[in-house]
Scaffold this motif. Structure first.
Motif, short mmCIF file in Angstrom:
data_model
loop_
_atom_site.label_atom_id
_atom_site.label_comp_id
_atom_site.label_asym_id
_atom_site.label_seq_id
_atom_site.Cartn_x
_atom_site.Cartn_y
_atom_site.Cartn_z
N ASN A 112 0.85 -1.19 0.00
CA ASN A 112 0.00 0.00 0.00
C ASN A 112 0.89 1.24 0.00
OD1 ASN A 112 -2.41 1.48 0.08
ND2 ASN A 112 -2.33 1.63 2.31
N VAL A 113 0.27 2.36 -0.34
CA VAL A 113 1.00 3.63 -0.39
C VAL A 113 0.09 4.76 0.08
CG1 VAL A 113 0.48 3.71 -2.89
CG2 VAL A 113 2.16 5.29 -1.94
N SER A 135 3.17 14.08 5.01
CA SER A 135 4.00 15.29 5.11
C SER A 135 4.40 15.61 6.55
CB SER A 135 3.28 16.49 4.48
OG SER A 135 2.00 16.61 5.02
N ASN A 174 -5.69 5.59 9.23
CA ASN A 174 -5.22 5.15 7.92
C ASN A 174 -4.99 3.63 7.90
OD1 ASN A 174 -5.22 7.75 6.99
ND2 ASN A 174 -3.08 8.12 7.53
N TYR A 175 -5.23 3.06 6.75
CA TYR A 175 -4.98 1.62 6.55
C TYR A 175 -3.50 1.32 6.76
CZ TYR A 175 -5.17 -2.87 4.10
OH TYR A 175 -5.09 -4.20 3.76
N SER A 176 -2.65 2.27 6.41
CA SER A 176 -1.19 2.07 6.53
C SER A 176 -0.77 1.89 7.99
CB SER A 176 -0.45 3.30 5.98
OG SER A 176 -0.82 3.55 4.66
N ASN A 193 -5.74 10.82 -0.68
CA ASN A 193 -7.19 11.01 -0.55
C ASN A 193 -7.99 9.74 -0.77
OD1 ASN A 193 -7.94 14.00 -0.09
ND2 ASN A 193 -6.21 14.06 -1.50
N HIS A 238 3.72 20.62 1.32
CA HIS A 238 2.30 20.88 1.57
C HIS A 238 2.10 22.14 2.40
CE1 HIS A 238 -1.75 19.29 3.22
NE2 HIS A 238 -1.92 19.85 2.06
C1 LIG Z 1 -0.42 16.20 1.04
C2 LIG Z 1 -0.88 15.17 2.03
C3 LIG Z 1 -0.14 14.93 3.16
C4 LIG Z 1 -0.55 13.98 4.11
N1 LIG Z 1 0.20 13.76 5.22
C5 LIG Z 1 -0.19 12.82 6.12
C6 LIG Z 1 0.63 12.54 7.26
O1 LIG Z 1 1.70 13.10 7.45
N2 LIG Z 1 0.18 11.60 8.14
C7 LIG Z 1 -1.00 10.92 7.96
O2 LIG Z 1 -1.36 10.07 8.79
N3 LIG Z 1 -1.79 11.16 6.86
C8 LIG Z 1 -1.40 12.08 5.94
N4 LIG Z 1 -2.16 12.32 4.84
C9 LIG Z 1 -3.41 11.58 4.68
C10 LIG Z 1 -3.21 10.15 4.16
O3 LIG Z 1 -2.32 10.12 3.06
C11 LIG Z 1 -4.58 9.61 3.76
O4 LIG Z 1 -5.39 9.50 4.91
C12 LIG Z 1 -4.55 8.32 2.99
O5 LIG Z 1 -5.80 8.13 2.39
C13 LIG Z 1 -4.20 7.12 3.86
O6 LIG Z 1 -4.15 6.00 3.02
P1 LIG Z 1 -4.34 4.51 3.56
O7 LIG Z 1 -5.70 4.42 4.22
O8 LIG Z 1 -4.25 3.67 2.31
O9 LIG Z 1 -3.22 4.26 4.52
C14 LIG Z 1 -1.76 13.26 3.89
C15 LIG Z 1 -2.53 13.51 2.74
C16 LIG Z 1 -2.10 14.47 1.83
C17 LIG Z 1 -2.93 14.72 0.59
#
Ligand SMILES: Cc1cc2nc3c(=O)[nH]c(=O)nc-3n(C[C@H](O)[C@H](O)[C@H](O)COP(=O)(O)O)c2cc1C
Length: 177
Positions: free
Chosen positions: A31-32, A36, A56-58, A86, A157
């Protein structure tokens, strides 16, 4: 003349470093996500602190496997980075959906992203602040860089869909490494 800034906007002033793509793999499923909220903690071995929300799933993949890769994209990948930030890997394979190429790492199970100019293979070395802050301390155990990229135009960001693109490089005398 200054005005009060809402505390909810403070992060927009201090948010560090480039937006990165954090890759994980659990039970053979990669997954990815975009990230930031990360910070350097030590030069060598490089330690990086980062917040990965437990929504988050991660999160579980990182907490349970204790491995991940930090992939550093440049501005050309910005739209894909935002998509990765997103959508959730719970329901979709973001690599296929957004045309990102996973390549095997050398020391960890999580894949590296071919299109990113730098890739850091990491292991979680301290999880004491995960419960309270979702804050993981990672050690970078191997790092890869595309030697052809000179001044990487990374994206930073600033909140609400706004990104600053790294630009001009200046050199000043400094005792920092
Ligand atoms: C520009 C940007 C920066 C982000 N930074 C973070 C972060 O630092 N930590 C975090 O938990 N989520 C961060 N997010 C949100 C996750 O990337 C987002 O919740 C994502 O859908 C998680 O994916 P997953 O459910 O597959 O793990 C960020 C999103 C964006 C658009």
């Amino acid at each position: 003349m200054k005005r009060k800034l809402s505390l909810s906007k403070v992060y927009r002033l201090l948010e560090p470093g480039p937006v990165v793509l954090l890759t994980t793999a659990r039970r053979g499923r990669a997954n990815v996500m975009a990230m930031s909220w990360h910070t350097m903690l030590e030069f060598e071995p490089p330690l990086v602190g980062c917040v990965v929300s437990n929504r988050n799933y991660s999160f579980d993949a990182l907490r349970l496997t204790r491995e991940c890769a930090i992939n550093v994209p440049t501005v050309e990948l910005a739209a894909k980075v935002v998509k990765c930030g997103n959508t959730s890997g719970r329901r979709r394979d973001k690599f296929t959906a957004y045309g990102l190429t996973p390549v095997p790492a050398s020391l960890i199970e999580a894949p590296l992203i071919a299109q990113c100019y730098a890739n850091l293979e990491c292991r979680v070395v301290d999880s004491r602040m995960v419960r309270k802050y979702n804050f993981f301390v990672l050690e970078v155990c191997r790092a890869w860089i595309d030697a052809a990229v000179r001044s990487a135009r990374t994206i930073h960001h600033r909140g609400r869909g706004e990104f600053m693109v790294a630009g001009r490089t200046i050199r000043l005398p400094s005792r920092m490494k």
